[in-house]
Write a protein that holds these residues in place. Sequence first.
Motif, PDB file in Angstrom:
ATOM      1  N   UNK A  20       7.745  71.269  33.960  1.00  0.00           N
ATOM      2  CA  UNK A  20       6.774  72.377  33.454  1.00  0.00           C
ATOM      3  C   UNK A  20       7.439  73.060  32.297  1.00  0.00           C
ATOM      4  N   UNK A  21       6.695  73.247  31.198  1.00  0.00           N
ATOM      5  CA  UNK A  21       7.502  73.739  30.050  1.00  0.00           C
ATOM      6  C   UNK A  21       8.412  75.288  30.366  1.00  0.00           C
ATOM      7  N   UNK A  22       7.771  76.091  30.993  1.00  0.00           N
ATOM      8  CA  UNK A  22       8.595  77.377  31.173  1.00  0.00           C
ATOM      9  C   UNK A  22       9.975  76.942  31.839  1.00  0.00           C
ATOM     10  N   UNK A  23       9.774  76.067  32.907  1.00  0.00           N
ATOM     11  CA  UNK A  23      11.144  75.420  33.054  1.00  0.00           C
ATOM     12  C   UNK A  23      12.171  74.881  32.521  1.00  0.00           C
ATOM     13  N   UNK A  24      11.566  74.095  31.619  1.00  0.00           N
ATOM     14  CA  UNK A  24      12.387  73.407  30.439  1.00  0.00           C
ATOM     15  C   UNK A  24      12.909  74.243  29.543  1.00  0.00           C
ATOM     16  N   UNK A  25      12.387  75.316  29.009  1.00  0.00           N
ATOM     17  CA  UNK A  25      12.612  76.210  27.906  1.00  0.00           C
ATOM     18  C   UNK A  25      13.868  77.260  28.613  1.00  0.00           C
ATOM     19  N   UNK A  26      13.687  77.314  30.053  1.00  0.00           N
ATOM     20  CA  UNK A  26      14.810  78.295  30.472  1.00  0.00           C
ATOM     21  C   UNK A  26      15.930  77.311  30.652  1.00  0.00           C
ATOM     22  N   UNK A  27      15.931  76.131  31.212  1.00  0.00           N
ATOM     23  CA  UNK A  27      17.042  75.397  31.226  1.00  0.00           C
ATOM     24  C   UNK A  27      17.721  74.818  29.960  1.00  0.00           C
ATOM     25  N   UNK A  28      17.092  74.595  29.145  1.00  0.00           N
ATOM     26  CA  UNK A  28      17.619  73.846  27.781  1.00  0.00           C
ATOM     27  C   UNK A  28      17.554  75.073  26.538  1.00  0.00           C
ATOM     28  N   UNK A  29      17.060  76.332  27.008  1.00  0.00           N
ATOM     29  CA  UNK A  29      16.943  77.427  25.842  1.00  0.00           C
ATOM     30  C   UNK A  29      17.503  78.592  26.198  1.00  0.00           C
ATOM     31  N   UNK A  30      16.931  79.520  26.546  1.00  0.00           N
ATOM     32  CA  UNK A  30      17.709  81.150  26.907  1.00  0.00           C
ATOM     33  C   UNK A  30      18.148  81.211  28.427  1.00  0.00           C
ATOM     34  N   UNK A  31      18.051  80.355  29.190  1.00  0.00           N
ATOM     35  CA  UNK A  31      18.458  80.657  30.471  1.00  0.00           C
ATOM     36  C   UNK A  31      20.064  80.839  30.614  1.00  0.00           C
ATOM     37  N   UNK A  32      20.517  81.216  31.712  1.00  0.00           N
ATOM     38  CA  UNK A  32      22.005  81.382  31.879  1.00  0.00           C
ATOM     39  C   UNK A  32      22.934  80.248  31.483  1.00  0.00           C
ATOM     40  N   UNK A  33      22.608  79.075  31.747  1.00  0.00           N
ATOM     41  CA  UNK A  33      23.194  77.921  31.651  1.00  0.00           C
ATOM     42  C   UNK A  33      22.569  77.183  30.388  1.00  0.00           C
ATOM     43  N   UNK A  34      21.613  77.527  29.647  1.00  0.00           N
ATOM     44  CA  UNK A  34      21.025  76.857  28.761  1.00  0.00           C
ATOM     45  C   UNK A  34      21.762  76.730  27.405  1.00  0.00           C
ATOM     46  N   UNK A  35      21.163  76.008  26.278  1.00  0.00           N
ATOM     47  CA  UNK A  35      21.670  75.828  25.107  1.00  0.00           C
ATOM     48  C   UNK A  35      21.403  76.678  23.887  1.00  0.00           C
ATOM     49  N   UNK A  36      20.631  77.730  24.274  1.00  0.00           N
ATOM     50  CA  UNK A  36      20.207  78.681  23.255  1.00  0.00           C
ATOM     51  C   UNK A  36      19.187  77.898  22.308  1.00  0.00           C
ATOM     52  N   UNK A  37      18.602  76.882  22.575  1.00  0.00           N
ATOM     53  CA  UNK A  37      17.644  76.053  21.830  1.00  0.00           C
ATOM     54  C   UNK A  37      16.633  77.196  21.527  1.00  0.00           C
ATOM     55  N   UNK A  38      15.907  77.587  20.316  1.00  0.00           N
ATOM     56  CA  UNK A  38      14.919  78.511  20.183  1.00  0.00           C
ATOM     57  C   UNK A  38      13.690  77.674  20.094  1.00  0.00           C
ATOM     58  N   UNK A  39      12.541  78.352  20.462  1.00  0.00           N
ATOM     59  CA  UNK A  39      11.353  77.486  20.296  1.00  0.00           C
ATOM     60  C   UNK A  39      10.802  78.070  18.986  1.00  0.00           C
ATOM     61  N   UNK A  40      10.540  76.832  18.081  1.00  0.00           N
ATOM     62  CA  UNK A  40       9.800  77.168  16.808  1.00  0.00           C
ATOM     63  C   UNK A  40       8.623  77.054  16.872  1.00  0.00           C
ATOM     64  N   UNK A  41       7.919  75.958  17.613  1.00  0.00           N
ATOM     65  CA  UNK A  41       6.494  75.760  17.937  1.00  0.00           C
ATOM     66  C   UNK A  41       6.182  75.295  19.354  1.00  0.00           C
TER      67      UNK A  41
END
Length: 305
Positions: free
Chosen positions: A228-249
């Motif tokens: 699911x998208x919320x899970x992916x954005x946490x794991x690859x984005x702003x989650x504690x072990x993420x990559x800080x990838x930002x959502x542009x769209x």
Amino acid sequence: MPQAALALTEDRRRSTGESHQALYTLLSDDDQVLTIPAARHPEQAQLEAAVFLACCKIGGLSEHPLGIVQVHPQDEQLTLRLLDEPYVVHHWAEFLLPWLTGEDSDRPQDCVAGVAGLRYRRESGGISLHRPGMPARILLTGFNPRWWERIAERLNTDYGLLQSERHWTPTERAAYTATLRSPFEPPSLLSPLLRRIRATAGPGPFNGTDAWNSVGGSFRLETTDGPPCPELTRLLGDGPTGLDWKIDHKSCTCLSDHTHRMGCTIDFLEPTTGQFVYYSNLKWGRTHSDRRLQTITELNRLAFA
């Protein structure tokens, strides 16, 4: 086992497939979430990026993206436990081990199939991948190493592998140098993603993850039946072990009540480099079937044919 400790390893476990028992010993006394280390040496990150691109074409024949069951990331080494199936080992060997294509091309990369400079050796823990003279190492485990050796012997007969060369060949060196100058294989994107590859797996029985270059040095990342998208954005984005990838769209149908299948798309921005990762989750909804089992049986037979 304390519930608080489970929470400290949760995101890393979801991203790598490691067990809490194995990670518990790595926890510190400050109650901080256990992070995922990055590759210390540029050569390590470059090797991981090259391996990722070479092996992400395996498709979705199992629940494990790229056939990777578990990742154990360390700053100077990456350990990948593969699915214990001959067809997975054959795929990895076939797409990784380098040989000269004989092409007459202006692109040095076209003159070498596989990962330029890659060599392997059998160790007690599995198959160790390395490049001569470089502080880079990937250990493949989870299968009988003899499978790899048998497959490599056959590939050598068919293609003439460069495994017997102790040092880089000039053609490989030229291909490697050209890759370093290319904007299309950035280790800053692909090495961290490989270290978190389990984050791209959804809850279903089949998961495929693929990546390829796009315009302007950015990348396309695709999953079939991904998370699911919320899970992916946490794991690859702003989650504690993420990559800080930002959502542009984002166009998300995870909570949609439509009966027909619809995919999701997310445009991620990597803030350090300004590169985009264009992500698509195709949501094929595949299930087990006799035909798929027959396909795997045939692939395993052909691995040793």
